[in-house]
Motif scaffolding. Structure first.
Motif, short mmCIF file in Angstrom:
data_model
loop_
_atom_site.label_atom_id
_atom_site.label_comp_id
_atom_site.label_asym_id
_atom_site.label_seq_id
_atom_site.Cartn_x
_atom_site.Cartn_y
_atom_site.Cartn_z
N MET C 31 0.79 -1.20 0.04
CA MET C 31 -0.03 0.16 -0.01
C MET C 31 1.03 1.21 -0.12
SD MET C 31 -3.21 -0.89 -0.08
CE MET C 31 -4.28 0.10 0.78
N LYS C 32 2.34 1.08 0.03
CA LYS C 32 3.17 2.37 0.37
C LYS C 32 2.70 3.59 -0.72
CE LYS C 32 6.14 2.42 3.43
NZ LYS C 32 7.25 1.42 3.81
N THR C 33 2.69 3.05 -2.01
CA THR C 33 2.76 4.17 -2.85
C THR C 33 0.89 4.73 -2.89
OG1 THR C 33 2.26 2.61 -4.53
CG2 THR C 33 4.32 3.59 -4.50
N LEU C 34 0.29 4.02 -2.48
CA LEU C 34 -1.16 4.38 -2.76
C LEU C 34 -1.83 5.13 -1.26
CD1 LEU C 34 -2.54 1.06 -4.27
CD2 LEU C 34 -1.79 2.98 -5.21
N LEU C 35 -1.32 4.60 -0.24
CA LEU C 35 -1.84 5.31 1.06
C LEU C 35 -0.80 5.94 1.99
CD1 LEU C 35 -4.86 5.11 1.70
CD2 LEU C 35 -4.33 3.07 3.14
N ASP C 40 1.92 11.44 8.56
CA ASP C 40 2.46 12.52 7.91
C ASP C 40 1.49 13.50 7.34
OD1 ASP C 40 4.73 11.18 8.02
OD2 ASP C 40 4.58 9.83 6.10
N VAL C 41 0.25 12.78 6.86
CA VAL C 41 -0.87 13.95 6.42
C VAL C 41 -1.15 14.83 7.62
CG1 VAL C 41 -3.34 14.05 5.58
CG2 VAL C 41 -2.00 12.27 4.84
N PHE C 44 1.60 17.26 7.86
CA PHE C 44 1.53 18.14 6.35
C PHE C 44 0.44 19.42 6.80
CE2 PHE C 44 -0.12 19.78 2.46
CZ PHE C 44 0.98 19.77 1.75
N LEU C 45 -0.54 19.24 7.33
CA LEU C 45 -1.60 20.03 7.40
C LEU C 45 -1.26 21.19 8.66
CD1 LEU C 45 -4.84 17.83 7.67
CD2 LEU C 45 -4.50 19.54 5.96
N VAL C 46 -0.54 20.68 9.64
CA VAL C 46 -0.10 21.64 10.74
C VAL C 46 0.88 22.52 10.08
CG1 VAL C 46 0.97 21.47 12.88
CG2 VAL C 46 -0.62 19.83 12.52
N VAL C 222 0.66 12.64 0.12
CA VAL C 222 0.19 13.29 1.38
C VAL C 222 -0.34 14.58 1.24
CG1 VAL C 222 1.30 14.39 3.38
CG2 VAL C 222 2.42 12.19 2.37
N GLN C 223 0.04 15.20 0.11
CA GLN C 223 -0.54 16.70 -0.02
C GLN C 223 -2.07 16.22 -0.60
OE1 GLN C 223 1.63 19.46 -2.07
NE2 GLN C 223 -0.12 20.70 -2.96
#
Lengths: 248, 258, 257
Positions: C31-35, C40-41, C44-46, C222-223
């Motif tokens: 799932m690494k590339t998909l999810l 991290d997400v 990223f938001l913070v 992530v973005q």
């Protein structure tokens, strides 16, 4: 004559055929008289009231109020409906002051006036409530206050308590007697309840069913407040019941 | 008398439409107030439409090929969305634990428009049929669940009591009372979802496709062919309306008895 | 009240559960590339709330998106109520407007994007227009139905109390249609938000939709996820704000309670 119902006929025409509901209805009402139209069935009585209110058109005949022909609805004839028809988005105060407000009467004057009628019908303290919060009896009190507040010459009441439970209905009848003693008005009251008719009326007009014609008139001169169980009351009740044909 | 009146308003409608087309024609073909890339004349739209029935310029497909490609994608996403949405909506409304666990997640997910999922689905599924169908699936799924859920929730309690008194089990009550009485809502859901499917399809085709009506108007725009853009929009509108009509036809058949 | 507490409790439980499942799924090799990892997400938001992503930080992007929705939506609400009323209340209005309404209604808002770009270029005006046209038809539909379904007896009651014909619309018809108009405004706001995302994804240099599409262009999962969550949260906020407003304004109506 104050209110003259001059030989009214009314026939509804539809694809299913003609339906004659009023036939040669002719009577007069004196100023400040409380007249009850009593009759069985669904036929004609409400139509007659709507014609007097100007909401429906007669097939032939005329209605005169103080010698002026009635052609359209107007604030000189207020209607109190069975299903009340309050404006749900307005408060009790907003409903009662609706009539004067439509005529552009100044806020301070019309609200003082409306407050008087709200007090008169016993709803003091509920001015800011919305109709959805009120019981059936209270709603009809608002309906009555609203009708009085537009200062009509004639009050037209179309089975106003027909949707109330029996207990509330008795209470409202007493209230109508009290209010109309306080605020003298010409009232035309439609009902299919014989006790209500005798309890309220100065005069009862008994109508037949389909097409409705005037069958007989009774002048009721019992002293008020009337007693449902008095001998005179029961005798009248017996007599009027005996001439009315109830259709099944 | 009454008949005459109806005709009068029909005439007003017809005249308005004619005046509209006439003004359109005047400002484009006669006075040339707008450049051709912005607003084509009505006759050029008409002729483009006729031509597009057989021509593959400039996007590599005739009108029918695009319609067919779009229909396949839309219906695939729609069928799967409804197929999953129905059981999820029903079990959310009927079983409390499911309601507790799924509802909050659902309430959050439903505020995300299907279009926003496009980048994720293209990573997961590429830009073929399945990615586009997945985008449509999201919109359809949400629309179906919302309506089915409220339909089942509004089952008349008295009906449930009566069924209980006659000894029906919970599953039986669901099958024989709740679902039938929720049918009008379910169909509303199906209709709303169909609109969502069509919308999602166009969005998906605008962003990532090699065929389909959305792709066609996107290419037409790149070439400054406003006439073809309008042909495409009208076709999209007509196809959407036809699909809705078809569904309403089915609805009248099914809901009749209730 | 306890009902509400229970709901909140289950919402927290189920959303935490979702995050946990998401976390473990993202740890799997396949799932690494998909999810991406939810942590991290979140990071990223913070980070995005403080330092800019592209030209603006997250608040700036949201503000851009909201301002686009605000312009298009407000215009659509005003026009929708006026045109919808005219179509429902006057026979001539209906005869003139309804054919156009019927023609435009089946065209999804997003299908207007290419034409809007041809008409208005790729700047703000074309986004306003797309949001406007998509929302307008939804609001019009509700206004039309609401005005049409006014209780004829209430009109009679108003006439008998002395209301003149020209007073009826504003004193009876419009107030009685308010609940339905409101539900149109609600659905319309959701649609406006979704259309905005689409419009931004197709052409823009800022906004919530831009965050997603930039994530795609720079293959930054992530973005993309951060952008989607952002859109969901703001959308949820808009819906809640609208419900609150309805409860305030429609206190007289059962629906408003």
């Amino acid at each position: 004559m104050f209110l003259k119902i001059d030989n009214i006929n009314k026939t509804f025409t539809s694809e299913a055929g003609n339906n004659e509901v009023l036939k040669n209805v002719h009577f007069d009402i004196k100023e400040n008289e409380f007249v009850v139209i009593f009759g069985p069935g669904q036929c004609g009585k409400s139509t007659l009231l709507n014609i007097i209110a100007g909401l429906e058109k007669e097939s032939s005949g005329n209605v005169y109020l103080e010698d002026k022909k009635v052609t359209k609805p107007g604030p000189d004839r207020a209607v109190v409906y069975q299903n009340i028809l309050l404006f749900p988005w307005l408060t009790v105060m907003g409903n009662v002051e609706f009539g004067p407000k439509s005529r552009g009467i100044k806020k301070s004057i019309r609200q003082k006036d409306a407050q008087e009628y709200i007090d008169l019908v016993g709803l003091n303290g509920f001015e800011k409530s919305f109709p959805v919060k009120l019981s059936g009896g209270m709603k009809q009190r608002v309906g009555i206050a609203r009708a009085y507040c537009s200062k009509p010459k004639v009050m037209l009441m179309d089975e106003p308590f027909g949707a109330l439970d029996a207990q509330t209905r008795y209470l409202m009848q007493e209230e109508v007697v009290r209010i109309s003693a306080h605020e003298k008005r010409t009232v035309l009251f439609v009902t299919n309840n014989i006790e209500e008719a005798i309890y309220l009326a100065d005069r009862i007009i008994v109508m037949t069913n389909c097409p409705s014609t005037i069958q007989k008139e009774y002048v009721i001169d019992l002293p008020r407040p009337r007693d449902y169980t008095s001998e005179e009351f029961l005798r009248l009740r017996q007599e009027i019941s005996s001439i009315v044909e109830f259709t099944r | 008398m009454k008949r005459l009146k109806i005709n009068k308003f029909r005439v007003i409608s017809a005249v308005t439409l004619c005046v509209f087309v006439l003004v359109w024609y005047l400002v484009t073909a006669v006075f040339g107030l707008f450049p051709k890339t912005m607003l084509p004349s009505p006759d050029s739209v008409f002729f483009s439409f006729i031509k597009k029935l057989t021509s593959t310029v400039p996007d590599g497909g005739t009108l029918f090929e695009h319609i067919f490609a779009s229909l396949v994608v839309a219906l695939t996403g729609y069928v799967i969305g409804v197929g999953v949405g129905l059981p999820v909506g029903i079990s959310m409304a009927w079983f409390r634990p499911v309601d507790h666990f799924v509802r909050p997640v659902f309430d959050f997910l439903r505020t995300i428009p299907g279009i926003a999922w496009i980048p994720i689905f293209t990573v997961w599924l590429g830009i073929g049929l399945s990615a586009k169908a997945a985008i449509i699936f999201v919109g359809v799924f949400v629309g179906t669940v919302v309506n089915v859920y409220s339909g089942i929730k509004q089952t008349n309690e008295v009906h449930i009591w009566v069924a209980q008194i006659f000894g029906a089990s919970k599953i039986e009550i669901l099958k024989r009372v709740a679902i039938p009485s929720a049918l009008p809502y379910i169909f509303t859901g199906l209709r709303v979802s169909l609109g969502m499917a069509w919308l999602g399809l166009i969005a998906a085709e605008l962003l990532a496709a090699q065929k389909g009506l959305g792709y066609m108007i996107q290419v037409a725009r790149n070439f400054g062919r406003s006439d073809l853009v309008i042909v495409g929009m009208i076709t999209i509108g007509i196809m959407g309306a036809l699909l809705t009509l078809a569904l309403e036809f089915v609805e009248r058949r099914v809901v009749k008895g209730i | 009240m306890s009902d509400r507490k229970e709901k909140t409790f289950w919402a927290v439980v189920s959303l935490s559960l979702l995050t946990i499942v998401w976390f473990f799924a993202s740890q799997m090799e396949s799932m690494k590339t998909l999810l991406p990892n939810p942590v991290d997400v979140f990071k990223f938001l913070v980070a995005g709330a403080i330092s800019p992503i592209g030209q603006h930080n997250i608040w700036g992007h949201i503000l851009w998106s909201l301002s686009r929705v605000f312009v298009g939506y407000t215009l659509a609400a005003v026009c929708g109520i006026v045109i919808g009323s005219a179509m429902a209340w006057t026979k001539v209005g209906e005869a003139i407007i309804k054919p156009f309404y019927l023609l435009l209604r089946p065209i999804p808002s997003i299908a207007w994007i290419p034409l809007a770009i041809l008409w208005f270029g790729i700047d703000e005006k074309s986004k306003y227009f797309i949001i406007f046209i998509g929302t307008l038809l939804i609001i019009m539909t509700n206004v039309y139905d609401g005005v049409r379904s006014v209780d004829k007896n209430l009109l009679g009651a108003a006439r008998m109390l002395g209301a003149k014909e020209n007073q009826l619309f504003f004193k009876v018809v419009l107030p009685s249609a308010v609940p339905q108009i409101f539900s149109g405004l609600q659905v319309g706001l959701g649609a406006a938000w979704a259309t905005m995302v689409a419009a931004e994804m197709i052409r823009s240099s800022e906004g919530a939709g831009w965050i997603i599409i930039m994530g795609q262009n720079s293959v930054n999962m992530v973005q993309i996820y951060a952008g989607i969550i952002l859109i969901g949260v703001v959308g949820l906020f808009l819906v809640t704000a609208m419900r609150f407003l309805e409860a305030k304004l429609c206190a007289w109506n059962i629906r408003g309670k």
